[in-house]
Scaffold this motif. Structure first.
Motif, short mmCIF file in Angstrom:
data_model
loop_
_atom_site.label_atom_id
_atom_site.label_comp_id
_atom_site.label_asym_id
_atom_site.label_seq_id
_atom_site.Cartn_x
_atom_site.Cartn_y
_atom_site.Cartn_z
N UNK A 1 0.84 -1.21 0.00
CA UNK A 1 0.00 0.00 0.00
C UNK A 1 0.87 1.25 0.00
N UNK A 2 1.86 1.30 0.88
CA UNK A 2 2.73 2.47 0.98
C UNK A 2 3.57 2.63 -0.29
N UNK A 3 4.10 1.53 -0.81
CA UNK A 3 4.90 1.60 -2.03
C UNK A 3 4.07 2.07 -3.21
N UNK A 4 2.79 1.67 -3.24
CA UNK A 4 1.89 2.11 -4.31
C UNK A 4 1.73 3.63 -4.29
N UNK A 5 1.52 4.19 -3.11
CA UNK A 5 1.40 5.64 -2.99
C UNK A 5 2.70 6.33 -3.40
N UNK A 6 3.82 5.72 -3.04
CA UNK A 6 5.13 6.27 -3.39
C UNK A 6 5.30 6.32 -4.92
N UNK A 7 4.95 5.24 -5.58
CA UNK A 7 5.09 5.15 -7.04
C UNK A 7 4.20 6.19 -7.73
N UNK A 8 2.97 6.33 -7.24
CA UNK A 8 2.05 7.30 -7.83
C UNK A 8 2.57 8.73 -7.68
N UNK A 9 3.36 8.96 -6.64
CA UNK A 9 3.90 10.30 -6.40
C UNK A 9 5.19 10.59 -7.14
N UNK A 10 5.63 9.66 -8.00
CA UNK A 10 6.87 9.86 -8.78
C UNK A 10 6.56 9.81 -10.27
N UNK A 11 5.77 10.75 -10.80
CA UNK A 11 5.34 10.69 -12.20
C UNK A 11 6.47 10.86 -13.21
N UNK A 12 7.58 11.46 -12.80
CA UNK A 12 8.66 11.77 -13.75
C UNK A 12 9.82 10.77 -13.69
N UNK A 13 9.69 9.72 -12.88
CA UNK A 13 10.79 8.78 -12.69
C UNK A 13 10.46 7.41 -13.27
N UNK A 14 11.51 6.66 -13.55
CA UNK A 14 11.33 5.26 -13.96
C UNK A 14 11.54 4.38 -12.74
N UNK A 15 10.70 3.35 -12.61
CA UNK A 15 10.72 2.50 -11.42
C UNK A 15 10.65 1.04 -11.83
N UNK A 16 11.40 0.20 -11.14
CA UNK A 16 11.35 -1.24 -11.33
C UNK A 16 11.18 -1.94 -10.00
N UNK A 17 10.84 -3.23 -10.04
CA UNK A 17 10.61 -4.00 -8.81
C UNK A 17 11.38 -5.32 -8.86
N UNK A 18 12.04 -5.64 -7.76
CA UNK A 18 12.75 -6.90 -7.60
C UNK A 18 12.16 -7.62 -6.39
N UNK A 19 11.89 -8.92 -6.54
CA UNK A 19 11.43 -9.76 -5.42
C UNK A 19 12.58 -10.65 -4.98
N UNK A 20 12.66 -10.89 -3.68
CA UNK A 20 13.67 -11.84 -3.22
C UNK A 20 13.22 -12.49 -1.92
N UNK A 21 13.68 -13.71 -1.76
CA UNK A 21 13.53 -14.46 -0.50
C UNK A 21 14.84 -15.22 -0.34
N UNK A 22 14.83 -16.57 -0.61
CA UNK A 22 16.09 -17.31 -0.62
C UNK A 22 16.84 -17.10 -1.92
N UNK A 23 16.15 -16.62 -2.94
CA UNK A 23 16.72 -16.26 -4.23
C UNK A 23 16.00 -14.99 -4.70
#
Length: 334
Positions: free
Chosen positions: A119-141
């Motif tokens: 939820x918080x990350x979603x609000x953060x992304x919406x507030x960065x209209x001029x930037x490029x954003x990517x997402x990485x998932x990790x656990x044991x890999x």
């Protein structure tokens, strides 16, 4: 400014102070020029009323109106149409590395750590209209959920689909998560490259040492903000799986390698944060949002349209009418 009209030379409005003196002068002059005849009686006289003497005052009114219009014209009324055009002069590329291990389902943040983060990350992304954003998932890999992109719809959709699953190897490979994030952003041409790495545990899996991953980030001039998520003490966390497939919860000690996270952020020029509740997590993302500002250059274009010409024409029109009336209808009263 009135209804989109501004006056360039407002000082000319002081000339309106002349009008009361001109009106007073006209009244005094009229009274002085008007002859008075005293008679004991007017019986036997027959008077024919004429509107012309009184209407003659309208000539003075026309002249005053013309003068007022000229004064207003001297003040240079004009409309201003302002258009703006923004240009991003400094873009920021951001990779959000999210820990998706089972412990992220702990309920010390509501409804759990992972959902609170999304939820918080979603609000953060919406507030960065001029930037490029990517997402990485990790656990044991670790793996890339979405590469850096300016399409926020893709990023937000990818973020909403993140959930705990058994496909990813269990554990917490902070080094792998950071290394994958570095690999995603290292070739970026942006002037500022940022990784936001979040975890609720210690590095206990993976083949890449977090310190080596940190050195890679430094080599590629990548700033890393680290966030340790979880309350101090114990938290209601998954401890097993019930026969129906649901998690069984129990109290477990919260263990976060804060020393490692602080070291990662320090050597890369970032900052470490600790989020022990939903409100604190939101405040952390707000602070990062303020620290990493994208410079936007704004150009303003002004289109001016002068409005004094119609006033001048109307003033001369009134003076012309006054002259014609004075030379014709009211000629005998001059």
């Amino acid at each position: 400014m009135l209804e989109g009209i501004e006056f360039l030379n407002k000082e000319f409005f002081w000339l309106f102070l002349i009008l009361p003196f001109l009106i007073l002068w006209y009244v005094l002059k009229h009274n002085k020029q008007t002859a008075a005849l005293k008679m004991s009686t007017i019986k036997g006289f027959k008077f024919t009323q004429s509107w012309l003497p009184k209407a003659k005052h309208g000539l003075f009114v026309l002249r005053m109106l013309a003068l007022a219009l000229i004064i207003t014209a001297l003040a240079r009324p004009r409309t201003v149409d302002v258009s703006t055009k923004s240009k991003t002069t400094r873009g920021i590329d951001i990779v959000i590395a999210i820990d998706v291990s089972a412990s992220m389902l702990a309920k010390d943040l509501l409804p759990n750590r992972l959902e609170a983060l999304k939820k918080v990350a979603s609000d953060f992304i919406k507030g960065r209209p001029n930037d490029r954003i990517g997402i990485v998932e990790y656990a044991g890999e670790s793996y890339t959920k979405t590469p850096i992109t300016s399409d926020k719809a893709i990023v937000l959709r990818a973020l909403s689909e993140i959930k705990y699953n058994t496909i990813i190897e269990g554990g917490t490979a902070i080094g792998s998560g950071l290394a994958t994030s570095v690999n995603r952003i290292k070739d970026s041409k942006a002037k500022s490259k940022v990784i936001i790495l979040l975890t609720d545990g210690v590095n206990n899996s993976g083949f890449i040492d977090p310190k080596i991953a940190s050195e890679l980030a430094v080599e590629y001039d990548i700033k890393v903000y680290t966030i340790g998520i979880g309350t101090n003490g114990t938290a209601l966390s998954p401890i097993g799986i019930l026969p129906n497939g649901q998690f069984q919860y129990g109290r477990q000690q919260v263990e976060i390698d804060e020393a490692l996270l602080k070291d990662i952020s320090k050597v890369t020029g970032g900052k470490y944060f600790r989020a022990d509740n939903n409100k604190k997590l939101a405040a952390i993302y707000e602070e990062i949002n303020k620290l990493e500002k994208t410079d936007v250059e704004e150009f303003k274009y002004y289109n001016y349209e002068e409005k004094y010409r119609p006033l001048v024409l109307l003033a001369f029109g009134l003076l012309l009418i006054e002259f014609l009336l004075r030379s014709t209808v009211f000629r005998s009263f001059n």
